[in-house]
Design an enzyme around this catalytic site. Sequence first.
Site, PDB file in Angstrom:
ATOM      1  N   ASP A   1      28.692 -61.702  17.610  1.00 42.88           N
ATOM      2  CA  ASP A   1      27.773 -60.797  18.303  1.00 42.88           C
ATOM      3  C   ASP A   1      28.455 -60.105  19.480  1.00 42.88           C
ATOM      4  O   ASP A   1      27.895 -59.999  20.570  1.00 42.88           O
ATOM      5  CB  ASP A   1      26.523 -61.549  18.776  1.00 42.88           C
ATOM      6  CG  ASP A   1      25.390 -60.587  19.141  1.00 42.88           C
ATOM      7  OD1 ASP A   1      25.410 -59.442  18.646  1.00 42.88           O
ATOM      8  OD2 ASP A   1      24.497 -60.978  19.907  1.00 42.88           O
TER       9      ASP A   1
ATOM     10  N   SER B   1      20.597 -57.414  26.730  1.00 40.21           N
ATOM     11  CA  SER B   1      21.676 -57.819  25.839  1.00 40.21           C
ATOM     12  C   SER B   1      22.949 -57.026  26.125  1.00 40.21           C
ATOM     13  O   SER B   1      22.922 -55.801  26.211  1.00 40.21           O
ATOM     14  CB  SER B   1      21.264 -57.612  24.382  1.00 40.21           C
ATOM     15  OG  SER B   1      20.202 -58.466  24.037  1.00 40.21           O
TER      16      SER B   1
ATOM     17  N   HIS C   1      24.823 -56.500  18.216  1.00 42.93           N
ATOM     18  CA  HIS C   1      23.493 -56.037  17.798  1.00 42.93           C
ATOM     19  C   HIS C   1      22.990 -54.864  18.645  1.00 42.93           C
ATOM     20  O   HIS C   1      22.030 -54.194  18.277  1.00 42.93           O
ATOM     21  CB  HIS C   1      22.477 -57.188  17.807  1.00 42.93           C
ATOM     22  CG  HIS C   1      22.060 -57.653  19.176  1.00 42.93           C
ATOM     23  ND1 HIS C   1      22.635 -58.743  19.800  1.00 42.93           N
ATOM     24  CD2 HIS C   1      21.125 -57.189  20.042  1.00 42.93           C
ATOM     25  CE1 HIS C   1      22.054 -58.937  20.972  1.00 42.93           C
ATOM     26  NE2 HIS C   1      21.143 -57.998  21.145  1.00 42.93           N
TER      27      HIS C   1
END
Length: 472
Positions: free
Chosen positions: A231, A316, A201
């Site tokens: 992911d 992230s 993402h």
Amino acid sequence: MENENKKKSSSFKTVCAVLGCVVMAVVYISGGIYAVERLKQTEFYQEAVAKTKLLQEQGANSEEAKANNAKAEESKPEDSFGKDALEKPQQDDDAVSAFAQQEQEEQIEHQKPALPYTQPSAGANVNVANADLISSAEYGNVVVSDVSEVVKAVMPCVVAITNEYTAYDYWYDQMIDEEANGSGIIVGQTEEELLIVTNYHVVEDSKELYVQFVDDKEVAAYVKGTAPKDDLAVITVFKQDISSPTLGAIAIAVLGDSDALQVGEPAIAIGNSLGFGQSVTTGVISALNREAFPDDPDIRQDYLIQTDAAINPGNSGGALLNIRGEVIGINSSKIADYVIEGMGYAIPIATAKPIIDELAQMETKRKASEEQRAFLGVSGDDVSKEAIEKYDMPAGVYVSRVIKGSAAEQAGIKKGDIIMALAGEKVTKMTELQGILEYYTAGMEIEITLMRQQEGGYQEKTVNVVLGHKED
């Protein structure tokens, strides 16, 4: 007579006064004795007496010890042989201790895990060093508050990622340029490239990608492979784009063993929090094998590491570390709510490593120029969740129109087909399909997987398409 009576009265008063004083004295003395006896019975008095005796005994022992030491000094041999004999055991102990310490350091060095993807470099000046590990003996099995040595060793392995992408603005009904921030971890190298793992993402729908290293130098990056369901993504930076000082400042992370984690052990998170640059947060491993978003059908991850080390937007793709500086997880997400505190999640490195190995083998994708960019020749719409549930349609891109004479028509693609994958990459949105085509030039041949409606439902079909030019 009157005078005699007065004398008797005065004598009587004197006697009474004396008797009163005597009685009062007796009362005071009796009260004092009683108070002393009560004090002796108290715990405080008994402890004081015991301490006094102990101090007296220690003093006596001390005096006796001094006397014995004086006698020993008088009888101690004066020759050098006696001195050597007394000092030699201490020297032997020091030698044994030094040997044990050296053996332990050699064992730690021997047990350093091998790094993936490392290949012989064309020259030493382009070879990136490995990150140092911190000896666990330096900290011991205690709660650690100072992690500066770990951060110093691992910070060169973590990068900041900027994703420039195009998004649709529903309010103004137009496409607009947006920018997102994330983090990544340098996990390997080839002769020409640095390999960086991050979250899918973080790089999703990217038009341009940039990586910023520990010395704040920024270079262009390219997608190598993606695994949306997990992911995860691997991106690459070409070494020829990196200056020699930067190559000397960065390092390759050491991957640890997330299967050996225990709940409660220290955890350190490093990442590009809020896009402001690298920052560090600390906490513990809160739980293992957790599922963060059980209601999201697009993400099925029931193996996540939960930690209370703060993981904020921009973290992230960054590193979750153990106290030795080994990467044990890839920071992925957090649950944000006013009633929730300290629930961040990371993908265990044991789960991520096989996926990283596979993605690292893919060909690095560099976008084609506008003049050379390929054209498929279809218009399409995303298959909605409602359509999937109500009409049992497969997930993908619904082909609403095929341009006459286009590459799609020549390959046999028809209106009503649902495109599911291009060149092995799964697509569920039209923007994903268009994003993949940006990396191909006209004249290249790719394989397209689609679902075609037949009697009784949809059937899978594979077609090979020679891509054309948009103006064709």
